[in-house]
Design an enzyme around this catalytic site. Structure first.
Site, PDB file in Angstrom:
ATOM      1  N   ASP A   1       0.831  -1.208   0.000  1.00 56.66           N
ATOM      2  CA  ASP A   1       0.000   0.000   0.000  1.00 56.66           C
ATOM      3  C   ASP A   1       0.868   1.261   0.000  1.00 56.66           C
ATOM      4  OD1 ASP A   1      -2.379   1.376  -0.037  1.00 56.66           O
ATOM      5  OD2 ASP A   1      -2.678   1.304   2.131  1.00 56.66           O
TER       6      ASP A   1
ATOM      7  N   HIS B   1       2.266   3.455  -9.081  1.00 54.10           N
ATOM      8  CA  HIS B   1       2.094   2.031  -9.380  1.00 54.10           C
ATOM      9  C   HIS B   1       3.296   1.495 -10.161  1.00 54.10           C
ATOM     10  CE1 HIS B   1      -1.805   2.245  -7.661  1.00 54.10           C
ATOM     11  NE2 HIS B   1      -2.389   2.887  -8.650  1.00 54.10           N
TER      12      HIS B   1
ATOM     13  N   LEU C   1      10.953 -20.378  -5.337  1.00 54.10           N
ATOM     14  CA  LEU C   1       9.944 -19.500  -4.733  1.00 54.10           C
ATOM     15  C   LEU C   1       8.626 -19.546  -5.513  1.00 54.10           C
ATOM     16  CD1 LEU C   1       9.320 -16.999  -2.780  1.00 54.10           C
ATOM     17  CD2 LEU C   1      10.010 -15.584  -4.726  1.00 54.10           C
TER      18      LEU C   1
HETATM   19  C1  IPE Z   1      -5.249  -2.820  -0.098  1.00 54.24           C
HETATM   20  O1  IPE Z   1      -4.945  -1.483  -0.336  1.00 54.24           O
HETATM   21  C2  IPE Z   1      -5.309  -3.563  -1.397  1.00 54.24           C
HETATM   22  C3  IPE Z   1      -4.027  -3.733  -2.080  1.00 54.24           C
HETATM   23  C4  IPE Z   1      -2.861  -3.387  -1.607  1.00 54.24           C
HETATM   24  C5  IPE Z   1      -4.085  -4.367  -3.378  1.00 54.24           C
HETATM   25  P1  IPE Z   1      -6.099  -0.382  -0.425  1.00 54.24           P
HETATM   26  O2  IPE Z   1      -5.431   0.922  -0.598  1.00 54.24           O
HETATM   27  O3  IPE Z   1      -7.086  -0.755  -1.465  1.00 54.24           O
HETATM   28  O4  IPE Z   1      -6.774  -0.513   1.005  1.00 54.24           O
HETATM   29  P2  IPE Z   1      -7.716   0.478   1.805  1.00 54.24           P
HETATM   30  O5  IPE Z   1      -8.770   0.945   0.847  1.00 54.24           O
HETATM   31  O6  IPE Z   1      -6.873   1.628   2.239  1.00 54.24           O
HETATM   32  O7  IPE Z   1      -8.220  -0.300   2.959  1.00 54.24           O
HETATM   33  C1  IPE Z   2      -1.600   0.218  -3.365  1.00 61.09           C
HETATM   34  O1  IPE Z   2      -1.383   1.580  -3.367  1.00 61.09           O
HETATM   35  C2  IPE Z   2      -1.842  -0.333  -4.750  1.00 61.09           C
HETATM   36  C3  IPE Z   2      -3.204  -0.819  -4.981  1.00 61.09           C
HETATM   37  C4  IPE Z   2      -4.142  -0.882  -4.100  1.00 61.09           C
HETATM   38  C5  IPE Z   2      -3.503  -1.283  -6.317  1.00 61.09           C
HETATM   39  P1  IPE Z   2      -2.588   2.614  -3.364  1.00 61.09           P
HETATM   40  O2  IPE Z   2      -2.950   2.900  -4.787  1.00 61.09           O
HETATM   41  O3  IPE Z   2      -3.695   2.132  -2.508  1.00 61.09           O
HETATM   42  O4  IPE Z   2      -1.882   3.875  -2.726  1.00 61.09           O
HETATM   43  P2  IPE Z   2      -2.505   4.899  -1.669  1.00 61.09           P
HETATM   44  O5  IPE Z   2      -3.003   4.091  -0.498  1.00 61.09           O
HETATM   45  O6  IPE Z   2      -3.607   5.626  -2.359  1.00 61.09           O
HETATM   46  O7  IPE Z   2      -1.355   5.770  -1.308  1.00 61.09           O
HETATM   47 MG    MG Z   3      -4.128   2.368  -0.524  1.00 63.28          MG
END
Ligand code: IPE
Ligand code: IPE
Ligand code: MG
Length: 252
Positions: free
Chosen positions: A21, A38, A132
């Site tokens: 995240d 990303h 792995l």
């Molecule tokens: C969790 O991250 C899902 C992934 C890392 C793929 P999110 O950014 O979607 O989670 P929330 O919405 O903050 O809980």
């Molecule tokens: C995690 O990073 C990637 C996915 C959930 C696909 P985020 O896109 O949720 O990044 P933040 O949480 O908005 O910073």
């Molecule tokens: Mg996120």
């Protein structure tokens, strides 16, 4: 000095699961579009995978796209799906070289055909790899997985493959989950500062050690992984027992 030197090779986690995240915030901090986050996050995936190979870990499960992430702006979803194709094309040769097998968990029927095709190609090519296993959780949510398991168990009872409802136990449920051929995670890491599980592996993390870090996923590289492993190795996993029971057992 590196945290790597403090890792005890004899007590490595067998399975590490990561909630990757913070990509969006990483990009925003730099005045970029979320997509740039990303892209940089994909670099972290490569680095962490290489580190996991070097450490000889068995399973690395990466929360890549949740069921709930389908609710993001269409443009971001499209970009993530395209990025996945690029990543698979770029990484498959390295995976083969490193004896890495791909596994996917989640409701992958919802993925676009082009993404599914790329994934299936990589799944086929790496099927015989014995090092792995990288598990990508895609269109995944733990509650979805548990509901699917319930449906399958119900069908097995109806079709007589499970003879007695009372014979259903924890092993039965485990067997019908997407992760059926894998050990539970020993360590679950969440980057990006949030302290929640966001519908990831709810059944499987029953006794996992949880590690939360403020580091945003694009900044989470080898050294961050080593630090998490050292932290994990300094914990005592008691599984409901007393500390004395655990220590005495180790001395025997
Ligand atoms: C969790 O991250 C899902 C992934 C890392 C793929 P999110 O950014 O979607 O989670 P929330 O919405 O903050 O809980
Ligand atoms: C995690 O990073 C990637 C996915 C959930 C696909 P985020 O896109 O949720 O990044 P933040 O949480 O908005 O910073
Ligand atoms: Mg996120």
């Amino acid at each position: 000095m590196s945290f790597r030197e403090h890792i005890n090779i004899d007590t490595l986690p067998q399975h590490i699961a990561i909630i990757m995240d913070g990509n969006g915030r990483w990009a925003k901090q730099r005045g970029h579009d979320r997509t740039v986050g990303h892209q940089e996050g994909a670099v972290s995936v490569r680095k962490i995978t290489e580190a996991a190979v070097a450490l000889n870990l068995s399973y690395l499960t990466l929360y890549t796209f949740s069921t709930e992430n389908w609710n993001r702006p269409q443009e971001e979803v499209d970009r993530l799906m395209a990025l996945l194709i690029e990543f698979i094309a770029l990484e498959t040769p390295t995976m083969l070289k490193n004896n890495v097998r791909l596994k996917v968990i989640g409701d992958i029927g919802r993925l676009p055909d082009s993404t599914l095709k790329a994934l299936n190609g990589c799944l086929d090519k790496t099927a015989a790899c014995t090092g792995l296993t990288i598990v990508l959780a895609l269109s995944y949510s733990s509650r979805w997985e548990i509901v699917e398991a319930c449906k399958k168990i119900g069908k097995a009872v109806a079709e007589g493959n499970i003879s007695d409802v009372d014979s259903i136990n924890e092993d039965t449920v485990t067997k019908y989950l997407e992760t059926n051929d894998m050990p539970d995670p020993d360590l679950m890491i969440r980057t990006g500062g949030e302290k929640r599980i966001s519908n990831f592996l709810l059944w499987q993390v029953a006794y996992s050690e949880l590690y939360f870090t403020d580091t945003l996923w694009p900044d989470f590289r080898e050294e961050s992984l080593y630090e998490a492993i050292v932290d994990y190795q300094n914990r005592e996993r008691r599984f409901g027992k007393t500390s004395e029971q655990i220590t005495n057992k180790q001395q025997k």
